[in-house]
Design an enzyme around this catalytic site. Structure first.
Site, short mmCIF file in Angstrom:
data_model
loop_
_atom_site.label_atom_id
_atom_site.label_comp_id
_atom_site.label_asym_id
_atom_site.label_seq_id
_atom_site.Cartn_x
_atom_site.Cartn_y
_atom_site.Cartn_z
N HIS A 159 40.53 6.23 51.17
CA HIS A 159 40.43 7.26 52.21
C HIS A 159 40.66 6.71 53.61
O HIS A 159 40.85 7.50 54.55
CB HIS A 159 39.06 7.93 52.13
CG HIS A 159 38.87 8.76 50.91
ND1 HIS A 159 38.87 10.15 50.93
CD2 HIS A 159 38.68 8.42 49.60
CE1 HIS A 159 38.69 10.61 49.70
NE2 HIS A 159 38.56 9.58 48.88
N ASP A 366 42.75 5.49 62.03
CA ASP A 366 42.08 6.40 61.09
C ASP A 366 42.97 6.62 59.88
O ASP A 366 44.20 6.73 60.02
CB ASP A 366 41.80 7.75 61.76
CG ASP A 366 40.43 8.31 61.43
OD1 ASP A 366 39.91 7.96 60.34
OD2 ASP A 366 39.89 9.06 62.23
#
Length: 464
Positions: A159, A366
């Site tokens: 993720h 991110d």
């Protein structure tokens, strides 16, 4: 139909107190459809230590899904979770090698807990189960299962970002981790850059071959890699945003209408670029004085890992910057920067997103950043806000109609904020429509189904 077994560090055992979010939204339907199993740590710290204590396995059945969970003892929690996962892997995978705090004991604890979890799960696995493992806490999990003789298809999804070799080599056990990861059948990443970085790491350690069918061979293992950008359920977000305002929000709405509003929301973390963001807002007020007294920036950042020194220092830094900026540009009747170190309900946040003019999402690094996608989905199509998005968020690869910025360049971000605050309605609508088309096509269901289809179509480990 093969049963789906999902493994994650934490599992969301239903208790009726709150709606599912995050990973749960993406996998619950698939688990229901296959009467699946969700396995992981239950978040509890056990007073008893002992690898052979199978009685600590807790099993709950709910709505056709089996939830199986185990506690960790304090020592394993400290070594596996606090130290190696969050003081080594988290900063390293986010390109913050300056914050990596490696201890050999923590590495041993990380591997031990992965082995322990694999031993707890193995008796629950059926021959035709398909396993889907999630995130950086469980990089060695397939290797641990293979040692126990498990030959099922095992997929993995990361993720968060995966760094280039120059960064990942700073982790002393990077070579062992890469080798362990090659024992998965399918490795999924958020972006092509992450996938390629993983392969580059592999090729530096061993001979990496690619077959005509697109699979890779390394360390005697055959595996596939793919890019699967995680997403949201845009219709669900839209419904939350459109829903009636609770009474306490009526006053907030009136207050918001008195100025143009910039909003940001993420947990307090050094990867999010919050100090840089505050300085960019200050640059907006300095270089574009026409906005002074007419714009308000609200930063919502609930505490994350508050017992870690780096996070305590970050919180102090932000509080200091807020006071300085408000002291410089505030007035008796106007506060330009609000910093809220507290948690808001997700449904309330979506309504706040809809009421604001600019969504400011500028992480330094991110994996994806779903807040960016949620901000877009929450907008009023007739009068949408503008998304200002970091080029280093995975979402920037999809949401190309956002105003893409370099979060390290405060003047670049300030100029984007000025453009967003003055953008004509027609351009705002066009950008919104472009991004909504992307989110509608690649929603959370498509992410899940695409990954599981690819995993299901693979040959079993070892060619069986």
């Amino acid at each position: 139909m093969s049963r789906l077994v999902v493994v994650s560090n934490r599992i969301a055992i239903p208790d009726g107190s709150k709606s599912a979010g995050g990973l749960a939204v993406g996998i619950l339907d698939a688990l229901k459809n296959t009467s699946g199993l969700w396995f992981g740590w239950n978040g509890e710290i056990s007073e008893i230590s002992g690898e052979d204590d199978q009685d600590e396995l807790s099993v709950v059945e709910d709505d056709g899904i089996t939830y199986a969970s185990v506690p960790l003892d304090q020592n394993d929690y400290d070594l596996y979770y606090c130290q190696f996962s969050n003081a080594v892997l988290w900063p390293a995978l986010h390109y913050r090698t300056d914050l990596v705090d490696f201890q050999r004991e923590a590495w041993d604890g990380y591997c031990r807990v992965n082995d322990l979890l694999a031993k707890r799960l193995q008796p629950l696995i059926k021959d035709d189960d398909i396993l889907w493992i999630h995130d950086y806490h469980l990089l060695p999990f397939a290797s641990a299962l293979r040692k126990l003789g498990v030959k099922n298809r095992i997929g993995f999804f990361l993720h968060i970002p995966f760094p280039t070799p120059e960064i990942f080599n700073a982790v002393p056990t990077h070579d062992e981790l890469i080798k362990m990861m090659s024992e998965y059948d399918l490795l999924g990443f958020q972006t092509e850059s992450d996938r390629q970085a993983f392969l580059d790491n592999l090729s530096q350690l061993t001979s990496l071959e690619q077959t005509d069918s697109g699979t890779h061979q390394a360390f005697g293992n055959t595996f596939t890699t793919g890019v699967y950008p995680i997403s949201i359920a845009p219709e669900s977000i839209k419904e939350m945003a459109e829903g009636p305002l609770p009474p306490k929000m009526a006053a907030i709405e009136r207050e918001l209408r008195e100025a143009q509003n910039i909003i940001s929301c993420e947990r307090l973390d050094y990867t999010k670029g919050l100090p840089e963001r505050f300085l960019a807002f200050e640059a907006l007020l300095e270089k574009f004085p026409q906005h002074r007294g007419k714009v308000r920036y609200t930063q919502i950042a609930p505490t994350s890992r508050g017992d870690v020194q780096a996070y305590q220092e970050l919180r102090h830094q932000l509080e200091t910057e807020v006071g300085r900026i408000n002291g410089k540009y505030g007035s008796m009747n106007q506060t330009p920067l609000f910093y809220l170190n507290q948690h808001f309900q997700r449904s309330l946040l979506m309504k706040l997103f809809r009421l604001t003019d600019v969504g400011l999402v500028t992480p330094l690094r991110d994996g994806m950043n779903l807040v960016a996608k949620e901000y877009v989905a929450a907008q009023d199509p007739a009068d949408p806000g503008v998304l200002v998005l970091s080029q280093f968020a995975g979402a920037a690869n999809e949401l190309t109609s956002a105003l893409i910025v370099n979060p390290y360049d405060r003047d670049d971000v300030a100029a984007a904020l000025d453009k967003a605050l003055t953008m004509p309605l027609a351009e705002r609508q066009a950008r919104y429509n472009d991004m909504m088309a992307v989110l509608t096509k690649n929603d959370i269901a498509n992410w899940r189904e695409t990954y599981l289809r690819d995993l299901h179509n693979l040959t079993l480990h070892g060619g069986q």
